[in-house]
Design a protein around this motif. Sequence first.
Motif, short mmCIF file in Angstrom:
data_model
loop_
_atom_site.label_atom_id
_atom_site.label_comp_id
_atom_site.label_asym_id
_atom_site.label_seq_id
_atom_site.Cartn_x
_atom_site.Cartn_y
_atom_site.Cartn_z
N THR A 68 0.84 -1.19 0.00
CA THR A 68 0.00 0.00 0.00
C THR A 68 0.87 1.24 0.00
OG1 THR A 68 -1.63 -1.20 1.34
CG2 THR A 68 -1.90 1.19 1.15
N SER A 69 0.92 1.91 -1.12
CA SER A 69 1.71 3.13 -1.25
C SER A 69 0.79 4.34 -1.31
CB SER A 69 2.59 3.05 -2.50
OG SER A 69 3.47 4.16 -2.56
N SER A 70 1.28 5.42 -1.86
CA SER A 70 0.51 6.66 -1.91
C SER A 70 0.92 7.44 -3.14
CB SER A 70 0.79 7.49 -0.65
OG SER A 70 0.32 8.81 -0.81
N VAL A 71 0.00 8.26 -3.64
CA VAL A 71 0.33 9.16 -4.73
C VAL A 71 1.44 10.10 -4.32
CG1 VAL A 71 -1.41 10.86 -4.07
CG2 VAL A 71 -0.70 10.71 -6.46
N ALA A 72 1.62 10.30 -3.00
CA ALA A 72 2.69 11.16 -2.49
C ALA A 72 4.07 10.63 -2.83
CB ALA A 72 2.56 11.31 -0.98
N ALA A 73 4.17 9.34 -3.16
CA ALA A 73 5.46 8.78 -3.56
C ALA A 73 5.91 9.29 -4.92
CB ALA A 73 5.38 7.25 -3.59
N VAL A 74 4.95 9.79 -5.70
CA VAL A 74 5.24 10.28 -7.05
C VAL A 74 5.42 11.79 -7.07
CG1 VAL A 74 4.44 10.30 -9.45
CG2 VAL A 74 3.87 8.37 -7.95
N GLY A 75 4.53 12.50 -6.42
CA GLY A 75 4.62 13.95 -6.47
C GLY A 75 3.54 14.61 -5.65
N PRO A 76 3.51 15.94 -5.69
CA PRO A 76 4.31 16.85 -6.49
C PRO A 76 5.80 16.83 -6.10
CG PRO A 76 2.35 17.95 -5.66
CD PRO A 76 2.47 16.67 -4.92
N ASN A 77 6.64 17.15 -7.08
CA ASN A 77 8.07 17.17 -6.82
C ASN A 77 8.46 18.48 -6.14
OD1 ASN A 77 8.13 19.12 -8.88
ND2 ASN A 77 8.70 17.63 -10.45
N THR A 78 9.76 18.63 -5.87
CA THR A 78 10.23 19.81 -5.14
C THR A 78 10.03 21.10 -5.92
OG1 THR A 78 12.46 19.35 -5.98
CG2 THR A 78 11.93 18.55 -3.76
N SER A 79 9.84 21.00 -7.23
CA SER A 79 9.53 22.18 -8.05
C SER A 79 8.04 22.46 -8.10
CB SER A 79 10.06 21.99 -9.48
OG SER A 79 11.47 21.82 -9.47
N HIS A 80 7.26 21.56 -7.50
CA HIS A 80 5.80 21.70 -7.44
C HIS A 80 5.17 21.78 -8.82
CE1 HIS A 80 6.65 22.22 -3.23
NE2 HIS A 80 7.41 23.24 -3.51
N GLU A 81 5.69 20.95 -9.71
CA GLU A 81 5.13 20.88 -11.05
C GLU A 81 3.83 20.08 -11.01
OE1 GLU A 81 9.37 20.87 -13.49
OE2 GLU A 81 8.46 18.99 -12.85
N PRO A 82 2.79 20.54 -11.68
CA PRO A 82 1.51 19.85 -11.64
C PRO A 82 1.49 18.60 -12.52
CG PRO A 82 1.37 21.72 -13.10
CD PRO A 82 2.73 21.78 -12.47
N MET A 83 0.61 17.68 -12.17
CA MET A 83 0.26 16.58 -13.06
C MET A 83 -1.27 16.61 -13.17
SD MET A 83 1.09 12.47 -12.97
CE MET A 83 -0.18 11.92 -11.81
N LEU A 84 -1.77 16.81 -14.38
CA LEU A 84 -3.20 16.94 -14.60
C LEU A 84 -3.74 15.70 -15.29
CD1 LEU A 84 -5.78 18.66 -14.49
CD2 LEU A 84 -5.11 19.63 -16.71
N ARG A 85 -4.51 14.91 -14.54
CA ARG A 85 -5.20 13.73 -15.05
C ARG A 85 -4.26 12.79 -15.81
NH1 ARG A 85 -11.16 16.31 -16.61
NH2 ARG A 85 -11.24 17.68 -14.78
N GLY A 86 -3.15 12.47 -15.17
CA GLY A 86 -2.23 11.49 -15.73
C GLY A 86 -2.73 10.08 -15.46
#
Length: 318
Positions: A68-86
Amino acid sequence: MDRAWVYLVTGCGFIGEKIVELLSQQDYIKEVRVFDSVAKGEVEKFTTGTENVLRACCVLNVPYVVYTSSVAAVGPNTSHEPMLRGNEDTIYSGEVELPYGKTKAMAEKLVFEANGKKMSNGGKLTTCIIRANTVYGEKATYLQELYLFAKARNSVLNYLEPENTERNYTYVGNVAWMHVLVARNLQLKPDLLAGQVYYSYDDTPTRKGFLIRHQLLSTMDPSVRLGSHIPYWKMWLMIQLHRMIKVILYPFWKPQPFLNLPLLNTIVTTFSYETDKASRHFGYKPLFTWEESKHRTAQWLKAVAGNLDTPQLHEKKN
């Protein structure tokens, strides 16, 4: 698969308790065992929990692991770049900033590397990963805290994220149900599920977090009404002021945990996904509808409303 299986759930918290409940209802399972923090004193000497679980599986010939992981393992990264409906295949680079996400990313790496590893009986370990997002439902303590904050402000529920920010929300029962199905199909279709990662999802109707929270709380208490957006600059100033006062008055004043800047930046950054991979791979359909999920959550909140403690903010809960 005509043999009766024994399942072990490591951790019986918010999601784990629901997993145990649903596993116990499956007739193909002989026994459900739980290994939880009651054994803390015994395992304190170990440094990485996931690593020890994987090692034990290889030694004891336990062939399947669902992490059981989390979306937090992927991002947002330190630059706070968005991911929209990936989706699970979306390429998103960079390192996460919050400690919770970092530890989840480290554990994911161990789980991926352990897939196909040789066990002591010559067989191979088979692993896969479920990434949960913001999970709501019975025993979601952050909803208790939000309700207290709203009631302290004349039942007004303000929010931090801009209105165009998107995040996925999933009911705890559906996250648990996905675990049950993954664990079963990891045995039935190991060639398909081995080494895979799946985002959790259901029919929760919007990715606007403040709307979901308002619907959940107002279903429980109709007096709770949606307030306004708190500007980023205002919260940034509050965080800096809190830090300064804490430094000046320490050790005479030890305040409760407060929102920090990395967490604020995470909250205001869009990080959403859209996927049907779980449906395609193992026939996942939400066990609970949005209306059922909302009702169950509201009923639980009503039951505990009279026994709520002083609210605190925690990174993991947010």
